[in-house]
Design an enzyme around this catalytic site. Structure first.
Site, PDB file in Angstrom:
ATOM      1  N   LYS A 221       0.839  -1.213   0.000  1.00 30.83           N
ATOM      2  CA  LYS A 221       0.000   0.000   0.000  1.00 30.83           C
ATOM      3  C   LYS A 221       0.871   1.258   0.000  1.00 30.83           C
ATOM      4  CE  LYS A 221      -2.312  -1.410   3.663  1.00 30.83           C
ATOM      5  NZ  LYS A 221      -1.800  -2.788   3.805  1.00 30.83           N
ATOM      6  N   VAL A 222       1.803   1.323   0.949  1.00 33.74           N
ATOM      7  CA  VAL A 222       2.620   2.537   1.028  1.00 33.74           C
ATOM      8  C   VAL A 222       3.564   2.616  -0.167  1.00 33.74           C
ATOM      9  CG1 VAL A 222       4.288   3.830   2.407  1.00 33.74           C
ATOM     10  CG2 VAL A 222       2.496   2.520   3.569  1.00 33.74           C
ATOM     11  N   VAL A 300      11.004   4.304   5.915  1.00 32.11           N
ATOM     12  CA  VAL A 300       9.788   4.705   6.640  1.00 32.11           C
ATOM     13  C   VAL A 300       9.037   3.425   7.025  1.00 32.11           C
ATOM     14  CG1 VAL A 300       7.705   6.173   6.510  1.00 32.11           C
ATOM     15  CG2 VAL A 300       9.721   6.834   5.297  1.00 32.11           C
ATOM     16  N   ALA A 301       9.709   2.259   6.890  1.00 28.86           N
ATOM     17  CA  ALA A 301       9.026   0.987   7.186  1.00 28.86           C
ATOM     18  C   ALA A 301       9.282   0.584   8.635  1.00 28.86           C
ATOM     19  CB  ALA A 301       9.487  -0.085   6.224  1.00 28.86           C
ATOM     20  N   ARG A 302      10.342  -0.132   8.881  1.00 29.02           N
ATOM     21  CA  ARG A 302      10.713  -0.532  10.238  1.00 29.02           C
ATOM     22  C   ARG A 302      12.230  -0.525  10.339  1.00 29.02           C
ATOM     23  NH1 ARG A 302       6.587   0.732  11.523  1.00 29.02           N
ATOM     24  NH2 ARG A 302       4.941  -0.345  12.667  1.00 29.02           N
ATOM     25  N   ASP A 326      13.015   7.265   9.440  1.00 29.44           N
ATOM     26  CA  ASP A 326      11.893   7.601  10.332  1.00 29.44           C
ATOM     27  C   ASP A 326      11.758   6.560  11.428  1.00 29.44           C
ATOM     28  OD1 ASP A 326       9.489   9.044  11.075  1.00 29.44           O
ATOM     29  OD2 ASP A 326       8.334   7.379  10.223  1.00 29.44           O
ATOM     30  N   GLU A 331      13.336   2.049  19.570  1.00 32.03           N
ATOM     31  CA  GLU A 331      12.685   3.357  19.545  1.00 32.03           C
ATOM     32  C   GLU A 331      12.295   3.772  20.961  1.00 32.03           C
ATOM     33  OE1 GLU A 331       9.558   3.484  16.624  1.00 32.03           O
ATOM     34  OE2 GLU A 331      10.958   3.194  14.988  1.00 32.03           O
ATOM     35  N   HIS A 350       9.738   8.524  14.079  1.00 30.71           N
ATOM     36  CA  HIS A 350       8.610   7.665  13.686  1.00 30.71           C
ATOM     37  C   HIS A 350       7.324   8.494  13.472  1.00 30.71           C
ATOM     38  CE1 HIS A 350       7.001   3.281  14.013  1.00 30.71           C
ATOM     39  NE2 HIS A 350       6.336   3.972  13.102  1.00 30.71           N
ATOM     40  N   LEU A 351       7.433   9.401  12.516  1.00 29.84           N
ATOM     41  CA  LEU A 351       6.320  10.327  12.255  1.00 29.84           C
ATOM     42  C   LEU A 351       5.496   9.954  11.025  1.00 29.84           C
ATOM     43  CD1 LEU A 351       7.944  13.858  12.873  1.00 29.84           C
ATOM     44  CD2 LEU A 351       6.447  12.547  14.381  1.00 29.84           C
ATOM     45  N   GLY A 352       5.845   8.829  10.393  1.00 28.02           N
ATOM     46  CA  GLY A 352       5.198   8.478   9.128  1.00 28.02           C
ATOM     47  C   GLY A 352       3.684   8.550   9.171  1.00 28.02           C
TER      48      GLY A 352
END
Ligand SMILES: NC(=O)c1ccc[n+]([C@@H]2O[C@H](COP(=O)([O-])OP(=O)(O)OC[C@H]3O[C@@H](n4cnc5c(N)ncnc54)[C@H](O)[C@@H]3O)[C@@H](O)[C@H]2O)c1
Ligand SMILES: O=C(O)[C@H](O)COP(=O)(O)O
Length: 615
Positions: A221-222, A300-302, A326, A331, A350-352
């Site tokens: 999706k992303v 921006v995944a993990r 991100d 974390e 982690h603002l995605g």
């Protein structure tokens, strides 16, 4: 409240309102209800013209959904959730918002709640599920990644995990594009420099995006939304995803290529795959060594899909010229993290998914899924239960009831101590196998068999696991019928092989305990016991009598039950031939007193009888 259409998880669906003969006859005296089913008529291929009445999905009662039915459930929210979602939760539940709990505090609280709503920071470990001691029924992940939830542990205890997979897709894609552009033009570094009183125009010369190749790793999706946007920036897009459909990629002008090809020709690489055992540290020294010198990476995944030490080495030796991150393995990352402080690395905490719109969206999506699950419904976003489309759930709902009743019935026919090893479930249907999803039915047969003989709580989430744990082998078979495929299933048979029965009349010619049922006018009916055809509604409890067929027995049994105030709601007799062995199946509301049982047992021609509790 617009809850997603769903299937009960924790127990039966109530039967739909019915005008079936069973329902009409329910309060008539026993004698008036007696009828004889036609002799055995196995193997027939009936033309099935009846249409199933679609069962409304009812509010549920009894075990599992008790908290909703008997009072307000309690939902623990451990991370900030959008206001609309919280508001919705508060309409139907007591909501405890407790942020930044330690692992110990979470374990202490979780046994007091029915549902837990988290984002990515809360680690829902096996210890958390154990600490819940069976009360926690649903974990809602307000976002996509469920790598912070121990799915195996959730499944073992029958706790449903749901996520909100779509509402933050655009936010994450936009953040990836923001990082891509910011990194290419040194926006963060230049900003910090200017704020520190410097004017370094030469130092922060960037690179252009147009004409550059961007490799999207993970075309879900992303990833696909990032591809669309990057195309608009004039970039050439390639993608690697072993599971993505080629057509979908082609439709937006993206070529799917091998992993090595993607990483070796790209100027920019953007990561969009989930963190799983197979993607953990996928980007390691070996991978970085295959990349084009000076490549730029966006994650921006993990954090865990990258070996962060290897990335640092690659940044230091110039293989990777810049990275925009991100997400991090840990974390928040350690305050002195060399990666975070690297001058060629742009970071965000982690603002995605953190836009106002996305947070309102995921909060609403998860609130609906959690409330639905607490009502005993299975939302389409269930992560550890079969994903079954709403229309299929609706169509199968009467068969769900039937499957569990048959399981419950058959297990009570087993003589104590003989042990059950194998269960065969046979579905007779005119449907194409691809058009008949029996996973829910199998789960309900398992539930019906295991719950009456154990303290296990079985639902669609843990049914297969519980069966496996108990060494119960479930075989599913299909009998193909000619005729209309309009209704999904003609009948369901449940066989228990190699067991002794406390009711010999239920043994088939092969020596299995065998029962069969059908859905009639939306209600479950028992249609076969061993070799005997019967037709009795399974809406109440059941008495089975095995006798030599002769006049007067039905009346005798009926009058004993009547005298003992046992309401008979249905009665049916199946026999192999007049004057031969027969079975009388009697649907009753209450459990007969011992005295009634004795009187029935004393009727000379009754060879055996059994009371079966079906609700
Ligand atoms: N930073 C954030 O705030 C943020 C926001 C949303 C999503 N995410 C993360 O982004 C990731 C993708 O989310 P999504 O919604 O697109 O998920 P998705 O499930 O739609 O897409 C993931 C894709 O990765 C593919 N994939 C799996 N293993 C792969 C492999 N070894 N190599 C290449 N591709 C592989 C899958 O086939 C799938 O198409 C998830 O990890 C999610 O947690 C992060
Ligand atoms: O997987 C996700 O949905 C994102 O990483 C967002 O995580 P968050 O809910 O903690 O912002």
């Amino acid at each position: 409240m617009a809850l997603a259409l769903a299937m009960p998880l924790h127990h039966l669906l109530a039967a739909p309102p019915s005008t079936s003969p069973a329902a009409v006859a329910a309060h008539e005296p026993a004698g008036a209800l007696a009828h004889r089913a036609s002799p055995v008529r196995r193997g027939r291929l009936r033309l099935l013209s009846r249409r199933l009445s679609a069962a409304p999905l009812p509010a549920l009662s009894s075990q599992g959904a008790g908290a909703v039915a008997e009072g307000r459930p309690t939902v623990l929210v451990t991370e900030k959730l959008g206001a609309a979602g919280l508001e919705l939760l508060r309409k139907f539940a007591n909501v405890d918002c407790a942020y930044e709990l330690t692992a110990e505090e979470l374990r202490a609280k979780v046994s007091l709640v029915d549902a837990l709503v988290v984002r990515s920071a809360t680690r829902v470990t096996r210890e958390v599920f154990e600490a819940a001691r069976g009360r926690l029924r649903v974990v809602g992940r307000a976002g996509v990644g469920i790598d912070n939830v121990d799915l195996q542990a959730a499944t073992e205890v029958g706790c449903l995990v749901v996520n909100a997979p779509t509402a933050n897709t655009i936010a994450a894609a936009e953040h990836a594009i923001a990082l891509l552009a910011a990194m290419a033009r040194n926006v963060a570094q230049a900003d910090a420099s200017l704020k520190a009183g410097k004017w370094q125009r030469n130092k922060y010369v960037g690179v252009s995006l147009v004409g550059k190749t961007l490799a999207i790793m993970g075309f879900g999706k992303v990833g696909s939304e990032v591809a669309r946007r990057a195309k608009g920036l004039g970039m050439d897009i390639i993608a690697h995803d072993p599971y993505a459909p080629v057509d979908r990629a082609r439709a937006i002008g993206v070529d799917l290529v091998s992993f090595d090809e993607a990483i070796s020709i790209a100027d920019f690489i953007s990561l969009h795959m989930p963190l799983t055992p197979s993607t953990s540290k996928l980007f390691d020294d070996e991978t970085f060594a295959k990349m084009k010198k000076g490549v730029r990476i966006i994650n921006v995944a993990r954090g865990g899909v990258v070996d962060e030490d290897a990335l640092l080495r690659s940044l230091d030796n110039g293989t990777v010229s810049q990275a925009a991150l991100d997400v991090f393995t840990e974390e928040p990352p350690p305050k002195d993290s060399k990666l975070v402080h690297h001058e060629n690395v742009t970071v965000t905490p982690h603002l995605g998914a953190s836009t106002t719109e996305a947070q309102e969206g995921v909060a609403l999506e998860i609130a609906q899924a959690v409330l639905g699950a607490l009502k005993g419904e299975l939302a389409g976003t269930a992560v550890n239960a079969p994903m079954v489309p709403d229309e299929v759930l609706l169509e199968l709902s009467p068969y769900v009831v039937l499957a569990e009743k048959l399981g419950r019935l058959v297990v009570q026919l087993v003589a104590g101590g003989s042990g059950i090893k194998g269960v065969k479930v046979v579905y007779s249907s005119a449907r194409d196998p691809d058009d008949l999803d029996t996973r829910i039915l199998r789960a309900m047969v398992i539930k019906g068999i295991i719950e009456p003989i154990s303290s296990a709580f079985v639902n669609i989430v843990n049914a297969d696991y519980v069966a496996k744990q108990r060494g119960l082998r479930i075989i599913e078979e299909r009998t193909f019928l000619d005729g209309s495929a309009e209704i999904p299933i003609d009948s369901i048979q449940v066989h228990l092989a190699n067991v002794e029965s406390k009711f010999a009349g239920a043994l088939s010619d092969e020596g299995d305990i065998k029962v069969e049922g059908e859905v009639k006018d939306g209600a479950p009916h028992l249609t076969l016991v061993g070799p005997f055809s019967v037709d009795v509604s399974l809406e109440g409890n059941l008495i089975l009598c095995h006798q030599v067929d002769q006049p007067g027995i039905i009346g005798k049994v009926g009058s004993i039950l009547g005298k003992m105030n046992v309401n008979v709601n249905f009665m049916s007799v199946g026999r192999t031939a007049p004057g031969k062995q027969a079975i009388m199946a009697i649907g009753v509301d209450e459990e007969p007193e011992k005295e009634a049982a004795k009187l029935i047992g004393d009727i000379p021609s009754i060879e055996e009888f059994v009371f079966l509790k079906l609700r």
